[in-house]
Design an enzyme around this catalytic site. Structure first.
Site, PDB file in Angstrom:
ATOM      1  N   LYS A 203       0.955  -1.141  -0.037  1.00  0.00           N
ATOM      2  CA  LYS A 203      -0.016   0.024   0.055  1.00  0.00           C
ATOM      3  C   LYS A 203       0.928   1.369  -0.044  1.00  0.00           C
ATOM      4  CE  LYS A 203      -3.902   1.949   2.732  1.00  0.00           C
ATOM      5  NZ  LYS A 203      -4.473   1.991   3.744  1.00  0.00           N
ATOM      6  N   GLU A 209      10.592  -4.738   4.652  1.00  0.00           N
ATOM      7  CA  GLU A 209      10.457  -6.293   4.071  1.00  0.00           C
ATOM      8  C   GLU A 209      10.258  -6.256   2.878  1.00  0.00           C
ATOM      9  OE1 GLU A 209       8.760  -4.818   6.503  1.00  0.00           O
ATOM     10  OE2 GLU A 209       8.810  -6.274   8.466  1.00  0.00           O
ATOM     11  N   GLY A 263      -4.850  -2.083   4.902  1.00  0.00           N
ATOM     12  CA  GLY A 263      -4.158  -3.305   4.627  1.00  0.00           C
ATOM     13  C   GLY A 263      -4.871  -4.426   4.766  1.00  0.00           C
ATOM     14  N   ARG A 264      -5.263  -4.505   6.258  1.00  0.00           N
ATOM     15  CA  ARG A 264      -5.883  -6.026   6.422  1.00  0.00           C
ATOM     16  C   ARG A 264      -7.165  -6.224   6.076  1.00  0.00           C
ATOM     17  NH1 ARG A 264      -4.821  -2.844  10.182  1.00  0.00           N
ATOM     18  NH2 ARG A 264      -6.604  -2.030  11.742  1.00  0.00           N
ATOM     19  N   GLU A 349      -4.723  -6.723  14.999  1.00  0.00           N
ATOM     20  CA  GLU A 349      -4.130  -5.343  14.472  1.00  0.00           C
ATOM     21  C   GLU A 349      -5.212  -4.474  14.614  1.00  0.00           C
ATOM     22  OE1 GLU A 349      -0.801  -4.868  11.642  1.00  0.00           O
ATOM     23  OE2 GLU A 349      -2.410  -4.190  10.410  1.00  0.00           O
ATOM     24  N   HIS A 380      -3.810 -33.332  17.762  1.00  0.00           N
ATOM     25  CA  HIS A 380      -2.674 -34.085  18.037  1.00  0.00           C
ATOM     26  C   HIS A 380      -1.644 -33.071  18.695  1.00  0.00           C
ATOM     27  CE1 HIS A 380      -4.408 -37.917  16.290  1.00  0.00           C
ATOM     28  NE2 HIS A 380      -4.971 -36.967  15.421  1.00  0.00           N
ATOM     29  N   LYS A 508       9.037  -0.447  14.287  1.00  0.00           N
ATOM     30  CA  LYS A 508       9.935  -0.168  12.960  1.00  0.00           C
ATOM     31  C   LYS A 508      10.751   0.803  12.966  1.00  0.00           C
ATOM     32  CE  LYS A 508       5.610  -0.208   9.990  1.00  0.00           C
ATOM     33  NZ  LYS A 508       4.917   0.338   9.103  1.00  0.00           N
TER      34      LYS A 508
HETATM   35  O1  F6P Z   1       1.774  -4.365   9.743  1.00  0.00           O
HETATM   36  C1  F6P Z   1       1.529  -2.803   9.804  1.00  0.00           C
HETATM   37  C2  F6P Z   1       1.221  -2.875   8.234  1.00  0.00           C
HETATM   38  O2  F6P Z   1       0.993  -1.472   7.929  1.00  0.00           O
HETATM   39  C3  F6P Z   1      -0.096  -3.535   7.973  1.00  0.00           C
HETATM   40  O3  F6P Z   1      -1.541  -2.801   8.444  1.00  0.00           O
HETATM   41  C4  F6P Z   1      -0.034  -3.717   6.501  1.00  0.00           C
HETATM   42  O4  F6P Z   1      -0.809  -4.674   5.982  1.00  0.00           O
HETATM   43  C5  F6P Z   1       1.401  -4.013   6.260  1.00  0.00           C
HETATM   44  O5  F6P Z   1       1.859  -3.181   7.322  1.00  0.00           O
HETATM   45  C6  F6P Z   1       1.939  -3.869   5.084  1.00  0.00           C
HETATM   46  O6  F6P Z   1       1.896  -2.590   4.629  1.00  0.00           O
HETATM   47  P1  F6P Z   1       2.333  -2.116   3.173  1.00  0.00           P
HETATM   48  O7  F6P Z   1       0.989  -2.687   2.236  1.00  0.00           O
HETATM   49  O8  F6P Z   1       2.158  -0.626   3.074  1.00  0.00           O
HETATM   50  O9  F6P Z   1       3.605  -2.583   2.598  1.00  0.00           O
END
Ligand code: F6P
Length: 539
Positions: A203, A209, A263-264, A349, A380, A508
Site C-alpha cells: 500500500k 520487508e 491493509g488487512r 491489528e 494431536h 519499525k
Molecule cells: O503491519 C503494519 C502494516 O501497515 C499493515 O497494516 C499492512 O498490512 C502491512 O504493514 C503492509 O503494509 P504495506 O502494504 O504498506 O506494505
C-alpha cells in the site's frame, strides 16, 4: 450511569450467572435454543448454540450491541464517513465487492467508477497473462508469479490462493513476505526468471520487508534478463504511484487502491491481482460476490439474526463476561489452514487497542489472542490443553458440509472429528462414567481413585460451528466478510478505532535505528540488554 455502562453491567452479571451453569443444560430449559442460535447466510450455516450464553445472557449481549450503537456505527461505515478518525479516512472495503452501479461514497465522493475501472484493468491483465498475450522479455509466457508483500499485502492473498487454487495450476503462485534472505532463496530456487512475473504489493511502497524483497527480485531478474528485460517482468499494486514508477514499473502495470482500504481489509482489491491471474478472473469475481452477499446481510438483518453481530457478541460474552482471553479458530479444511494467521492480523491489528478515538482508556478488555491451525492436526497438538487445561479457551470450528476433493471416505472422517470435538468440548465426560468403565475393566479401587480424575473431561467449553455448504469462491468470500464485520462490531462495542495500527510503528522506528548500528556505526543509547546484544552481534 449511562445506558451503555448499565448495559455492560447487565452483560457481566448475566455472563457470571450463565458461567455457573452447564451449557448442555441450556438445551433442556430453552426449547427454542437451536432455532434462535442457528442461522443460514450466503452458503454458511452457523451454530452458536454451544456458546456459553443462556437466554438472559444472549439478551444482555444484544442489549449491549444496541446500547453501543452498532446499527448507527454500521450506517456510518457503509455511508463512507471518516470513521477511521485518527487518519481521517472512510472505511469502505465493502465498495471493493459491490456492483458497479452501487451508490457508495467516501466522505461524499463517489467511488464506484474508480473501483470498476481498476477491476476492468485487473481482469484484462489477468486474461492477457493467462492467454499468453502478455509475455516475458524473451517471448516466453509466464508460468509463475512471485507475489511480494507482507501483512495485509500477503496474508489475504496467500489464504485466498490456498483456499481456491486449482489442483494443477497453469500458473504457479509463490509468496515472499519476510525480510529473511532464506525465504527469498527457498521460494525462487526452482523458478525460471524468464517465465516469472514479479508482483510487488505494498500500500505504502515503503515497507522495509517488501522493498528489500522487491530489490532482491529485481536483481534476480536483471541478472537473467538485463535492466529492460527485468522491467517487462514487473507489476505493482500500491496507493503510492510515484514510488512504483521510480522502482521501474511501467504505469500500465501498476494497479491502485485507495486510502479508504486498510491493509488487512485489502484482499478484495488489486492486492489479490496475483490470485486473479493465477486462479482466473471468474474465481476472483465469485469471491467478491460471496462477500457482497454477506455485506447485504450484515447491512440489513436485525441484530438478533445478524451473523457477524452474533459471532462478535459470542466473543464479547466470553472475553468480557467470562474473562476468557484467548480464542482458537480451527478450520477442518486443509485449504483453510492459514485462516488463523489471517485473523491474527484482522482481529488483533484492528482491535488490539487500549484507548478509544478520544484518547481515553478503553473501559473493558479488547482483542483477545487468536490462534489456530487445521483440524484434525491440532487434535494431536494442543487440544489436550483445550480439553483438560486449567483455562477455558472458546473455539470456532469451521468445516465444509460437502467436498469432492481427494479419496472417497476421507471427508466423512474429517467431519466426524469436527462434530465430535464440538460435542466433547461442551459435554465432556463425567467421573462416574470413567469410574464405571474402569471398574468394568477390573481396575482396583485405589487405581481408580488416581486414574479417574485424569480421565475425566469437565466439558462446558464453548464453541461456535461454521459449516460452509462447499468451499467455493462465494462461500469463502462470505466467510472472510463475516469475520471482517465481526471485527468491526467488536470494535464498536469496545469503543475503539478498528482501522488504524499505531502499535506497529515503534518497532519499525527502532529497527531503523539499530540497522546502521549493526552494519557499521557506533552503538547508540539502548537499555543494557539491547546494547549487549548489539555489541555481541557486531563481533
Ligand atoms: O503491519 C503494519 C502494516 O501497515 C499493515 O497494516 C499492512 O498490512 C502491512 O504493514 C503492509 O503494509 P504495506 O502494504 O504498506 O506494505
Amino acid at each position: 450511569m449511562s445506558d451503555l455502562d448499565a448495559a455492560w453491567i447487565r452483560l457481566e452479571t448475566a455472563a457470571k450467572a450463565a458461567g455457573e451453569k452447564r451449557i448442555v443444560e441450556f438445551f433442556d430449559t430453552e426449547p427454542q435454543r437451536l432455532e434462535t442460535l442457528t442461522l443460514d447466510v450466503a452458503g454458511l450455516h452457523l451454530d452458536l448454540s454451544k456458546q456459553a450464553w443462556d437466554e438472559p445472557g444472549l439478551e444482555a449481549a444484544l442489549d449491549l450491541a444496541h446500547a453501543a450503537g452498532v446499527e448507527a456505527a454500521r450506517a456510518r461505515m457503509l455511508g463512507g464517513e471518516a470513521i477511521n478518525s485518527s487518519e481521517g479516512r472512510a472505511v469502505l472495503h465493502v465498495a471493493l465487492r459491490a456492483k458497479a452501479d452501487a451508490d457508495i461514497k467516501a466522505q461524499g465522493v463517489p467511488v464506484m467508477a474508480e473501483v470498476e475501472a481498476v477491476r476492468e484493468r485487473m481482469k484484462a491483465f489477468a486474461e492477457a497473462v493467462r492467454s499468453g498475450a502478455i509475455k516475458g522479455a524473451t517471448g516466453k509466457p509466464f508460468k509463475a508469479i512471485l507475489h511480494i508483500g507482507i501483512g495485509g499485502s500477503d496474508l489475504g492473498p496467500r489464504l485466498l490462493w490456498d483456499a481456491l487454487r486449482p489442483v494443477k495450476p497453469e500458473i504457479d503462485l509463490r509468496f515472499v513476505a519476510n525480510v529473511d534472505g532464506a525465504e527469498f532463496l527457498l521460494t525462487t530456487a526452482d523458478l525460471d526468471p524468464e517465465e516469472t512475473l514479479v508482483v510487488v504489493v505494498s500500500k505504502t511502497f515503503t515497507t522495509q520487508e517488501t522493498m528489500s524483497n522487491a530489490a532482491a527480485a529485481r536483481a534476480w531478474l536483471v541478472a537473467a534478463l538485463g535492466e529492460e528485460g527485468a522491467n517487462a517482468h514487473l507489476a505493482a499494486v500500491s496507493t503510492a504511484l510515484d514510488k512504483t514508477s521510480a522502482f521501474g514499473v511501467a504505469d500500465e502495470r501498476v494497479f491502485g487502491f485507495w486510502d479508504w482500504v486498510g491493509g488487512r481489509y485489502s484482499l478484495w482489491s488489486a492486492v489479490s491481482l496475483s490470485v486473479a491471474v493465477a486462479a482466473g478472473w471468474d474465481v476472483f469475481q465469485g469471491f467478491l460476490d460471496g462477500a457482497a452477499e454477506m455485506d447485504a446481510h450484515f447491512a440489513t438483518a436485525p441484530l438478533e439474526k445478524n451473523a457477524p453481530v452474533l459471532v462478535a457478541l459470542a466473543q464479547i460474552f466470553n472475553r468480557n463476561g467470562l474473562d476468557r482471553r484467548a480464542r482458537s479458530v480451527v478450520p477442518y479444511s486443509h485449504r483453510l489452514r492459514r485462516l488463523a494467521s489471517f485473523l491474527q492480523q484482522l482481529e488483533m491489528e484492528s482491535n488490539g487497542k487500549s484507548v478509544g478515538p478520544d484518547g481515553k482508556p478503553a473501559q473493558r478488555g479488547t482483542a483477545t489472542v487468536v490462534f489456530g491451525d487445521e483440524g484434525t492436526n491440532v487434535q494431536h497438538a494442543y487440544f489436550q490443553c483445550m480439553h483438560q487445561g486449567t483455562d477455558i479457551t472458546p473455539m470456532e470450528l469451521i468445516g465444509l458440509a460437502r467436498s469432492d476433493e481427494g479419496p472417497a471416505g476421507m471427508h466423512e472422517k474429517l467431519l466426524s472429528n469436527l462434530l465430535a470435538q464440538a460435542e466433547a468440548f461442551m459435554v465432556g465426560r463425567g467421573t462416574e462414567d470413567v469410574v464405571a468403565e474402569l471398574t468394568a475393566k477390573g481396575v482396583s479401587e485405589a487405581e481408580i481413585a488416581t486414574l479417574a480424575p485424569q480421565r475425566t473431561f469437565a466439558g462446558n467449553r464453548p464453541s461456535t460451528l461454521v459449516l460452509l455448504d462447499r468451499l467455493t469462491p462465494q462461500t469463502f468470500g462470505a466467510l472472510i466478510a463475516l469475520y471482517e464485520h465481526k471485527t468491526f462490531v467488536e470494535g464498536v462495542i469496545w469503543g475503539i478505532n478498528s482501522f488504524d495500527q499505531w502499535g506497529v510503528e515503534l518497532g519499525k522506528v527502532m529497527a531503523g535505528r539499530i540497522l546502521p548500528e549493526l552494519e557499521a556505526g557506533a552503538v547508540g543509547e539502548h537499555d543494557p540488554s539491547t546494547s549487549a546484544l548489539i555489541e555481541r552481534l557486531k563481533k
